[in-house]
Design a protein around this motif. Structure first.
Motif, PDB file in Angstrom:
ATOM      1  N   VAL A 166       0.849  -1.253   0.139  1.00 36.99           N
ATOM      2  CA  VAL A 166       0.218   0.114   0.277  1.00 36.99           C
ATOM      3  C   VAL A 166       0.935   1.221   0.045  1.00 36.99           C
ATOM      4  CG1 VAL A 166      -1.840   1.308   1.284  1.00 36.99           C
ATOM      5  CG2 VAL A 166      -1.944  -1.251   1.219  1.00 36.99           C
ATOM      6  N   ASP A 167       1.997   1.255   0.903  1.00 39.56           N
ATOM      7  CA  ASP A 167       2.808   2.394   0.983  1.00 39.56           C
ATOM      8  C   ASP A 167       3.649   2.645  -0.378  1.00 39.56           C
ATOM      9  OD1 ASP A 167       1.965   2.840   3.628  1.00 39.56           O
ATOM     10  OD2 ASP A 167       3.898   2.054   4.351  1.00 39.56           O
ATOM     11  N   LEU A 168       3.894   1.604  -1.122  1.00 48.09           N
ATOM     12  CA  LEU A 168       4.577   1.863  -2.413  1.00 48.09           C
ATOM     13  C   LEU A 168       3.696   2.387  -3.483  1.00 48.09           C
ATOM     14  CD1 LEU A 168       7.180   1.379  -4.065  1.00 48.09           C
ATOM     15  CD2 LEU A 168       6.725  -0.920  -4.199  1.00 48.09           C
ATOM     16  N   GLY A 169       2.480   1.636  -3.398  1.00 46.40           N
ATOM     17  CA  GLY A 169       1.348   2.315  -4.272  1.00 46.40           C
ATOM     18  C   GLY A 169       1.188   3.773  -4.418  1.00 46.40           C
ATOM     19  N   SER A 170       0.978   4.241  -3.131  1.00 43.59           N
ATOM     20  CA  SER A 170       0.961   5.788  -3.070  1.00 43.59           C
ATOM     21  C   SER A 170       1.983   6.345  -3.876  1.00 43.59           C
ATOM     22  CB  SER A 170       0.959   5.967  -1.593  1.00 43.59           C
ATOM     23  OG  SER A 170       2.125   6.182  -1.208  1.00 43.59           O
ATOM     24  N   ILE A 179      -0.108  -1.380  -8.397  1.00 44.07           N
ATOM     25  CA  ILE A 179       0.379  -2.571  -7.269  1.00 44.07           C
ATOM     26  C   ILE A 179      -0.626  -2.715  -6.297  1.00 44.07           C
ATOM     27  CG2 ILE A 179       1.616  -1.030  -5.760  1.00 44.07           C
ATOM     28  CD1 ILE A 179       3.369  -3.367  -5.319  1.00 44.07           C
ATOM     29  N   ASN A 180      -1.244  -3.820  -6.406  1.00 43.68           N
ATOM     30  CA  ASN A 180      -2.572  -4.183  -5.461  1.00 43.68           C
ATOM     31  C   ASN A 180      -2.144  -5.573  -4.793  1.00 43.68           C
ATOM     32  OD1 ASN A 180      -4.610  -2.016  -5.926  1.00 43.68           O
ATOM     33  ND2 ASN A 180      -4.142  -2.434  -7.915  1.00 43.68           N
ATOM     34  N   LEU A 181      -3.146  -6.106  -3.910  1.00 41.01           N
ATOM     35  CA  LEU A 181      -2.985  -7.389  -2.979  1.00 41.01           C
ATOM     36  C   LEU A 181      -4.243  -8.136  -3.425  1.00 41.01           C
ATOM     37  CD1 LEU A 181      -2.547  -5.324   0.322  1.00 41.01           C
ATOM     38  CD2 LEU A 181      -0.897  -7.174  -0.803  1.00 41.01           C
ATOM     39  N   THR A 182      -4.184  -9.500  -3.376  1.00 39.44           N
ATOM     40  CA  THR A 182      -4.905 -10.474  -3.383  1.00 39.44           C
ATOM     41  C   THR A 182      -5.010 -11.556  -2.204  1.00 39.44           C
ATOM     42  OG1 THR A 182      -6.167 -11.884  -4.946  1.00 39.44           O
ATOM     43  CG2 THR A 182      -3.685 -12.172  -4.909  1.00 39.44           C
ATOM     44  N   ASP A 183      -6.063 -11.670  -2.016  1.00 38.46           N
ATOM     45  CA  ASP A 183      -6.281 -12.688  -0.837  1.00 38.46           C
ATOM     46  C   ASP A 183      -7.134 -13.913  -1.460  1.00 38.46           C
ATOM     47  OD1 ASP A 183      -6.769 -14.537   1.283  1.00 38.46           O
ATOM     48  OD2 ASP A 183      -7.863 -12.964   2.288  1.00 38.46           O
ATOM     49  N   PRO A 184      -6.366 -15.014  -1.636  1.00 38.97           N
ATOM     50  CA  PRO A 184      -6.997 -16.242  -2.365  1.00 38.97           C
ATOM     51  C   PRO A 184      -7.885 -17.156  -1.472  1.00 38.97           C
ATOM     52  CG  PRO A 184      -4.749 -16.823  -1.714  1.00 38.97           C
ATOM     53  CD  PRO A 184      -5.011 -15.359  -1.396  1.00 38.97           C
ATOM     54  N   GLY A 219      -2.930  -0.066  -4.165  1.00 39.93           N
ATOM     55  CA  GLY A 219      -3.452  -0.177  -2.901  1.00 39.93           C
ATOM     56  C   GLY A 219      -4.500  -0.691  -2.507  1.00 39.93           C
ATOM     57  N   ARG A 220      -5.175  -1.602  -3.319  1.00 37.75           N
ATOM     58  CA  ARG A 220      -6.488  -2.109  -3.046  1.00 37.75           C
ATOM     59  C   ARG A 220      -6.277  -3.633  -2.864  1.00 37.75           C
ATOM     60  NH1 ARG A 220      -9.817  -0.703  -8.275  1.00 37.75           N
ATOM     61  NH2 ARG A 220      -7.691  -0.698  -9.203  1.00 37.75           N
ATOM     62  N   LEU A 221      -7.368  -4.299  -2.441  1.00 42.55           N
ATOM     63  CA  LEU A 221      -7.295  -5.609  -1.766  1.00 42.55           C
ATOM     64  C   LEU A 221      -8.245  -6.396  -2.737  1.00 42.55           C
ATOM     65  CD1 LEU A 221      -6.692  -8.353  -0.246  1.00 42.55           C
ATOM     66  CD2 LEU A 221      -8.070  -7.550   1.368  1.00 42.55           C
ATOM     67  N   PHE A 222      -8.069  -7.219  -3.404  1.00 42.40           N
ATOM     68  CA  PHE A 222      -8.911  -8.082  -4.431  1.00 42.40           C
ATOM     69  C   PHE A 222      -9.061  -9.298  -3.832  1.00 42.40           C
ATOM     70  CE2 PHE A 222      -7.266  -5.128  -7.796  1.00 42.40           C
ATOM     71  CZ  PHE A 222      -8.236  -4.287  -7.736  1.00 42.40           C
ATOM     72  N   ALA A 223     -10.045  -9.726  -3.091  1.00 41.81           N
ATOM     73  CA  ALA A 223     -10.241 -11.107  -2.313  1.00 41.81           C
ATOM     74  C   ALA A 223     -10.755 -11.672  -3.250  1.00 41.81           C
ATOM     75  CB  ALA A 223     -11.059 -10.868  -0.919  1.00 41.81           C
ATOM     76  N   LYS A 238     -15.632  -5.503 -12.363  1.00 41.95           N
ATOM     77  CA  LYS A 238     -16.101  -5.286 -10.887  1.00 41.95           C
ATOM     78  C   LYS A 238     -14.830  -4.624 -10.314  1.00 41.95           C
ATOM     79  CE  LYS A 238     -17.541  -7.274  -6.631  1.00 41.95           C
ATOM     80  NZ  LYS A 238     -18.204  -8.700  -5.941  1.00 41.95           N
ATOM     81  N   ALA A 239     -13.501  -4.941 -10.646  1.00 42.25           N
ATOM     82  CA  ALA A 239     -12.514  -4.747  -9.856  1.00 42.25           C
ATOM     83  C   ALA A 239     -11.884  -3.210 -10.194  1.00 42.25           C
ATOM     84  CB  ALA A 239     -11.311  -5.644 -10.185  1.00 42.25           C
ATOM     85  N   ASP A 240     -12.287  -3.073 -11.306  1.00 47.89           N
ATOM     86  CA  ASP A 240     -12.090  -1.460 -12.035  1.00 47.89           C
ATOM     87  C   ASP A 240     -13.021  -0.448 -11.348  1.00 47.89           C
ATOM     88  OD1 ASP A 240      -9.928  -0.777 -13.636  1.00 47.89           O
ATOM     89  OD2 ASP A 240     -10.766  -2.111 -15.171  1.00 47.89           O
ATOM     90  N   SER A 241     -14.158  -1.031 -10.822  1.00 52.64           N
ATOM     91  CA  SER A 241     -15.142  -0.031 -10.003  1.00 52.64           C
ATOM     92  C   SER A 241     -15.069  -0.067  -8.576  1.00 52.64           C
ATOM     93  CB  SER A 241     -16.513  -0.713 -10.386  1.00 52.64           C
ATOM     94  OG  SER A 241     -16.780  -1.809  -9.809  1.00 52.64           O
ATOM     95  N   MET A 242     -13.955  -0.758  -7.975  1.00 49.05           N
ATOM     96  CA  MET A 242     -13.836  -0.853  -6.527  1.00 49.05           C
ATOM     97  C   MET A 242     -13.210   0.202  -6.118  1.00 49.05           C
ATOM     98  SD  MET A 242     -13.396  -5.129  -6.167  1.00 49.05           S
ATOM     99  CE  MET A 242     -13.011  -5.020  -4.395  1.00 49.05           C
ATOM    100  N   GLU A 243     -13.343   0.552  -4.757  1.00 42.69           N
ATOM    101  CA  GLU A 243     -12.417   1.694  -4.216  1.00 42.69           C
ATOM    102  C   GLU A 243     -11.440   1.242  -3.582  1.00 42.69           C
ATOM    103  OE1 GLU A 243     -12.824   4.940  -4.576  1.00 42.69           O
ATOM    104  OE2 GLU A 243     -14.863   4.563  -5.849  1.00 42.69           O
TER     105      GLU A 243
END
Length: 243
Positions: A166-170, A179-184, A219-223, A238-243
């Motif tokens: 998240v910090d690097l993404g800023s 750069i984003n995160l995912t939780d499988p 900086g987003r989380l895509f679970a 959907k991902a593009d629409s997420m905050e």
């Protein structure tokens, strides 16, 4: 949905489980691949199969050894292809410590080397090159584990990865790089174990959707659970629409 045909993706932990499934899906979209695993013997048959669709390279790396990561990065540079996408999928869960008061230092040392330091070494090396080209997508794999000191080394290393991602993404706004995160989720992989409730296939398309977002927002989380039973196109929208 972003078109990745002809782009190059680095996938860590590509020899099995979710990493292998993710690489397969990227190949279906025409994305060329750099498959990273501990030993190229582990990806050889898979690489041969994928090479019927896209270009494929294999790189061996021990993610627990920073010197090995540095060597792998040099080998990737030597391929003379642009790394446009990184899926930092590989990870390790050292142990489940029922007596968590006796958690050894090594749980933290090993977990941080593999789950935090190695993926960030790839980020620090390749993201500046992405910025120079004006395009890039990075997806770092995190975990939803909370309130379990029994898995302290693992959960702490993933929390650290969340923070630095998240910090690097800023710093990436306006660069064309995200750069984003995912939780499988908890899946029946070598890491998740046989008692996990979800099949590895359930993690897709969620674990790769960050590679296909059109808007380079970081900086987003895509679970993965938010994208169950969706097509890749539906998930990307959907991902593009997420905050």
């Amino acid at each position: 949905m972003l078109n990745l045909q002809g782009k190059w993706a680095l996938v860590t932990g590509a020899s099995r489980g979710i990493g292998k499934l993710a690489a397969e899906k990227l190949a279906e979209q025409g994305c060329n691949l750099i498959l990273l695993s501990r030993d190229t013997a582990h990806t050889a048959a898979f690489a041969a199969e994928l090479s019927e669709k896209v270009q494929v390279f294999q790189v061996a790396c021990d993610l627990g050894d920073p010197a090995s990561v540095t060597q792998a990065i040099a080998e990737i540079d030597g391929l003379n292809v642009p790394v446009d996408v990184i899926l930092n999928n590989a990870g390790v869960q050292i142990a489940y410590r029922t007596d968590y008061w006796q958690t050894p230092v090594s749980d933290y040392e090993i977990s941080f080397r593999i789950n935090t330091i190695a993926p960030m070494m790839f980020c620090y090396h390749f993201i500046p090159k992405m910025i120079a080209r004006g395009f890039g997508r990075v997806v770092n794999t995190t975990s939803g584990i909370r309130l379990e000191p029994e898995q302290a080394g693992y959960s702490a290393s993933k929390a650290a990865l969340d923070k630095v991602t998240v910090d690097l993404g800023s710093k990436l706004e306006g660069t064309g790089v995200a750069i984003n995160l995912t939780d499988p989720g908890w899946c029946r992989t070598d890491l998740g174990g046989p008692n996990a409730p979800n099949a590895p296939e359930s993690a897709l398309p969620g674990v790769i959707v960050g590679a296909f977002i059109e808007q380079p927002k970081s900086g987003r989380l895509f679970a993965a659970g938010d994208f169950y039973d969706m097509t890749l196109e539906e998930a990307a929208a959907k991902a593009d629409s997420m905050e």
